[in-house]
Design a protein around this motif. Structure first.
Motif, PDB file in Angstrom:
ATOM      1  N   TRP A  66     -15.942  19.329   5.277  1.00  0.00           N
ATOM      2  CA  TRP A  66     -15.192  18.344   6.053  1.00  0.00           C
ATOM      3  C   TRP A  66     -16.127  17.614   6.999  1.00  0.00           C
ATOM      4  CZ3 TRP A  66     -14.580  18.616  11.418  1.00  0.00           C
ATOM      5  CH2 TRP A  66     -14.971  19.806  12.019  1.00  0.00           C
ATOM      6  N   THR A  67     -15.730  16.396   7.361  1.00  0.00           N
ATOM      7  CA  THR A  67     -16.548  15.565   8.226  1.00  0.00           C
ATOM      8  C   THR A  67     -15.638  14.643   9.033  1.00  0.00           C
ATOM      9  OG1 THR A  67     -18.561  14.202   8.298  1.00  0.00           O
ATOM     10  CG2 THR A  67     -16.968  13.705   6.540  1.00  0.00           C
ATOM     11  N   THR A  68     -16.237  13.721   9.757  1.00  0.00           N
ATOM     12  CA  THR A  68     -15.467  12.750  10.529  1.00  0.00           C
ATOM     13  C   THR A  68     -15.816  11.333  10.070  1.00  0.00           C
ATOM     14  OG1 THR A  68     -17.146  12.556  12.256  1.00  0.00           O
ATOM     15  CG2 THR A  68     -15.431  14.238  12.575  1.00  0.00           C
ATOM     16  N   HIS A  69     -14.921  10.413  10.385  1.00  0.00           N
ATOM     17  CA  HIS A  69     -15.191   9.002  10.101  1.00  0.00           C
ATOM     18  C   HIS A  69     -16.483   8.586  10.803  1.00  0.00           C
ATOM     19  CE1 HIS A  69     -13.365   4.689   9.836  1.00  0.00           C
ATOM     20  NE2 HIS A  69     -14.665   4.678   9.659  1.00  0.00           N
ATOM     21  N   GLU A  70     -16.675   9.096  12.007  1.00  0.00           N
ATOM     22  CA  GLU A  70     -17.875   8.776  12.767  1.00  0.00           C
ATOM     23  C   GLU A  70     -19.156   9.164  12.017  1.00  0.00           C
ATOM     24  OE1 GLU A  70     -20.062  10.257  16.793  1.00  0.00           O
ATOM     25  OE2 GLU A  70     -19.107  11.599  15.381  1.00  0.00           O
ATOM     26  N   ALA A  71     -19.190  10.367  11.469  1.00  0.00           N
ATOM     27  CA  ALA A  71     -20.381  10.826  10.742  1.00  0.00           C
ATOM     28  C   ALA A  71     -20.638   9.947   9.520  1.00  0.00           C
ATOM     29  CB  ALA A  71     -20.217  12.283  10.322  1.00  0.00           C
ATOM     30  N   LEU A  72     -19.569   9.565   8.827  1.00  0.00           N
ATOM     31  CA  LEU A  72     -19.726   8.687   7.659  1.00  0.00           C
ATOM     32  C   LEU A  72     -20.264   7.321   8.069  1.00  0.00           C
ATOM     33  CD1 LEU A  72     -16.470   9.648   5.771  1.00  0.00           C
ATOM     34  CD2 LEU A  72     -18.797   9.978   4.931  1.00  0.00           C
ATOM     35  N   THR A  73     -19.746   6.772   9.165  1.00  0.00           N
ATOM     36  CA  THR A  73     -20.228   5.475   9.647  1.00  0.00           C
ATOM     37  C   THR A  73     -21.704   5.554  10.025  1.00  0.00           C
ATOM     38  OG1 THR A  73     -18.034   4.867  10.442  1.00  0.00           O
ATOM     39  CG2 THR A  73     -19.894   3.649  11.361  1.00  0.00           C
ATOM     40  N   ASP A  74     -22.089   6.638  10.709  1.00  0.00           N
ATOM     41  CA  ASP A  74     -23.493   6.803  11.108  1.00  0.00           C
ATOM     42  C   ASP A  74     -24.423   6.960   9.911  1.00  0.00           C
ATOM     43  OD1 ASP A  74     -22.819   6.586  13.760  1.00  0.00           O
ATOM     44  OD2 ASP A  74     -23.008   8.727  14.196  1.00  0.00           O
ATOM     45  N   ALA A  75     -23.896   7.477   8.799  1.00  0.00           N
ATOM     46  CA  ALA A  75     -24.713   7.685   7.599  1.00  0.00           C
ATOM     47  C   ALA A  75     -24.636   6.502   6.640  1.00  0.00           C
ATOM     48  CB  ALA A  75     -24.254   8.954   6.873  1.00  0.00           C
ATOM     49  N   ASN A  76     -24.008   5.408   7.057  1.00  0.00           N
ATOM     50  CA  ASN A  76     -23.705   4.319   6.128  1.00  0.00           C
ATOM     51  C   ASN A  76     -24.908   3.742   5.403  1.00  0.00           C
ATOM     52  OD1 ASN A  76     -24.905   2.675   8.040  1.00  0.00           O
ATOM     53  ND2 ASN A  76     -23.070   1.508   8.482  1.00  0.00           N
ATOM     54  N   ASP A  77     -26.041   3.696   6.040  1.00  0.00           N
ATOM     55  CA  ASP A  77     -27.218   3.119   5.384  1.00  0.00           C
ATOM     56  C   ASP A  77     -27.648   3.924   4.161  1.00  0.00           C
ATOM     57  OD1 ASP A  77     -27.900   5.221   7.117  1.00  0.00           O
ATOM     58  OD2 ASP A  77     -29.945   4.478   7.389  1.00  0.00           O
ATOM     59  N   ALA A  78     -27.396   5.217   4.167  1.00  0.00           N
ATOM     60  CA  ALA A  78     -27.834   6.078   3.065  1.00  0.00           C
ATOM     61  C   ALA A  78     -26.761   6.306   2.007  1.00  0.00           C
ATOM     62  CB  ALA A  78     -28.295   7.421   3.609  1.00  0.00           C
ATOM     63  N   ILE A  79     -25.487   6.153   2.375  1.00  0.00           N
ATOM     64  CA  ILE A  79     -24.427   6.507   1.431  1.00  0.00           C
ATOM     65  C   ILE A  79     -23.522   5.354   1.032  1.00  0.00           C
ATOM     66  CG2 ILE A  79     -24.422   8.912   2.182  1.00  0.00           C
ATOM     67  CD1 ILE A  79     -21.854   8.359   3.717  1.00  0.00           C
ATOM     68  N   GLY A  80     -23.774   4.163   1.550  1.00  0.00           N
ATOM     69  CA  GLY A  80     -23.016   2.995   1.122  1.00  0.00           C
ATOM     70  C   GLY A  80     -21.676   2.787   1.797  1.00  0.00           C
ATOM     71  N   VAL A  81     -21.447   3.433   2.928  1.00  0.00           N
ATOM     72  CA  VAL A  81     -20.212   3.231   3.676  1.00  0.00           C
ATOM     73  C   VAL A  81     -20.311   1.912   4.421  1.00  0.00           C
ATOM     74  CG1 VAL A  81     -18.865   4.080   5.645  1.00  0.00           C
ATOM     75  CG2 VAL A  81     -19.663   5.671   3.904  1.00  0.00           C
ATOM     76  N   THR A  82     -19.231   1.156   4.426  1.00  0.00           N
ATOM     77  CA  THR A  82     -19.242  -0.142   5.102  1.00  0.00           C
ATOM     78  C   THR A  82     -18.206  -0.185   6.221  1.00  0.00           C
ATOM     79  OG1 THR A  82     -17.725  -1.030   3.450  1.00  0.00           O
ATOM     80  CG2 THR A  82     -20.081  -1.394   3.085  1.00  0.00           C
ATOM     81  N   SER A  83     -18.091   0.872   6.976  1.00  0.00           N
ATOM     82  CA  SER A  83     -17.110   0.953   8.049  1.00  0.00           C
ATOM     83  C   SER A  83     -17.525   0.112   9.243  1.00  0.00           C
ATOM     84  CB  SER A  83     -16.932   2.402   8.496  1.00  0.00           C
ATOM     85  OG  SER A  83     -15.968   2.480   9.513  1.00  0.00           O
ATOM     86  N   THR A  84     -16.529  -0.392   9.950  1.00  0.00           N
ATOM     87  CA  THR A  84     -16.790  -1.237  11.113  1.00  0.00           C
ATOM     88  C   THR A  84     -16.565  -0.512  12.431  1.00  0.00           C
ATOM     89  OG1 THR A  84     -14.497  -1.981  11.074  1.00  0.00           O
ATOM     90  CG2 THR A  84     -16.129  -3.319   9.866  1.00  0.00           C
ATOM     91  N   HIS A  85     -16.173   0.770  12.382  1.00  0.00           N
ATOM     92  CA  HIS A  85     -15.893   1.496  13.617  1.00  0.00           C
ATOM     93  C   HIS A  85     -16.171   2.987  13.447  1.00  0.00           C
ATOM     94  CE1 HIS A  85     -12.206   1.991  11.281  1.00  0.00           C
ATOM     95  NE2 HIS A  85     -11.996   3.074  11.987  1.00  0.00           N
ATOM     96  N   GLN A  86     -16.095   3.694  14.575  1.00  0.00           N
ATOM     97  CA  GLN A  86     -16.315   5.140  14.565  1.00  0.00           C
ATOM     98  C   GLN A  86     -15.149   5.827  15.257  1.00  0.00           C
ATOM     99  OE1 GLN A  86     -20.031   5.513  16.633  1.00  0.00           O
ATOM    100  NE2 GLN A  86     -21.181   5.377  14.743  1.00  0.00           N
ATOM    101  N   ASP A  87     -14.700   6.915  14.712  1.00  0.00           N
ATOM    102  CA  ASP A  87     -13.696   7.744  15.359  1.00  0.00           C
ATOM    103  C   ASP A  87     -13.774   9.131  14.759  1.00  0.00           C
ATOM    104  OD1 ASP A  87     -11.459   8.111  13.170  1.00  0.00           O
ATOM    105  OD2 ASP A  87     -11.856   5.973  13.138  1.00  0.00           O
ATOM    106  N   PRO A  88     -13.295  10.162  15.386  1.00  0.00           N
ATOM    107  CA  PRO A  88     -12.818  10.207  16.768  1.00  0.00           C
ATOM    108  C   PRO A  88     -13.960  10.282  17.768  1.00  0.00           C
ATOM    109  CG  PRO A  88     -12.493  12.333  15.714  1.00  0.00           C
ATOM    110  CD  PRO A  88     -13.056  11.404  14.671  1.00  0.00           C
ATOM    111  N   TRP A  89     -13.813   9.638  18.894  1.00  0.00           N
ATOM    112  CA  TRP A  89     -14.889   9.505  19.878  1.00  0.00           C
ATOM    113  C   TRP A  89     -15.469  10.824  20.355  1.00  0.00           C
ATOM    114  CZ3 TRP A  89     -15.200  11.285  24.843  1.00  0.00           C
ATOM    115  CH2 TRP A  89     -16.343  10.921  25.518  1.00  0.00           C
TER     116      TRP A  89
END
Length: 192
Positions: free
Chosen positions: A142-165
């Motif tokens: 399991w992970t968070t939206h925030e972790a996915l957003t922070d990893a976007n350059d390596a995994i292709g995520v195109t999120s515009t925000h981070q949560d939960p703070w």
């Protein structure tokens, strides 16, 4: 008001989805935060969104299911195929999370119960998949939206925000959620 109660039978459905998938393709549970006051209001809101959806939504008092596990929801662009998405009602601000009171802890326990049930039913490990692990190709757990957003350059995520703070700095809520996922997953495994 037991955290182990079933999700509300009210099925809102979702507009945004990527079609159906097999159970074996699910590798990750993603925790989000709604930026809204209740699970019901988030379920109603996401029901009509053409650009976002999740499987479950929890708050202090109840939980809703918006989509079945075999439907690909639109939780994080670029990372929806392998993911189950759960939203916690509330706001990603320090003022909302602190003081870390009984209501916040109850919501986290409710979220932890739902995450543990998913980990158990999909045979996934109780492992927090960090940004670093995501960048190195790890997916199971399991992970968070925030972790996915922070990893976007390596995994292709195109999120515009981070949560939960509060999870960003490994504050009390993340440690609390991790602890209760472990407790509930052990309960589920022991019950067989």
């Amino acid at each position: 008001m037991d955290i182990r109660e079933a999700c509300k039978r009210t099925y809102f459905g979702v507009v945004c989805n990527g079609g159906k998938r097999s159970k074996s393709s699910i590798t990750t549970v993603v925790v989000h935060q709604t930026q809204g006051p209740t699970a019901e209001s988030a379920a109603r809101y996401l029901h009509t969104r053409a650009d976002g959806s999740v499987h479950k939504i929890v708050d202090t008092y109840e939980q809703y299911r918006d989509a079945p596990d075999n439907l690909i929801c639109c939780g994080v662009a670029g990372f929806n195929g392998p993911a189950l998405h759960i939203e916690m009602a509330g706001y990603s601000t320090m003022a909302w999370w602190f003081p870390f009171n009984r209501k916040r802890r109850r919501m986290l326990r409710r979220c932890a119960w739902q995450v543990a049930k998913w980990l158990y039913s999909h045979n996934l490990p109780n492992r927090y998949v960090s940004t670093k692990a995501l960048r190195h190709g790890e997916r199971r757990g399991w992970t968070t939206h925030e972790a996915l957003t922070d990893a976007n350059d390596a995994i292709g995520v195109t999120s515009t925000h981070q949560d939960p703070w509060p999870f960003r700095k490994k504050h009390v809520p993340q440690r609390y959620l991790k602890r209760y996922i472990g407790i509930y997953l052990t309960e589920l495994r022991d019950a067989g």
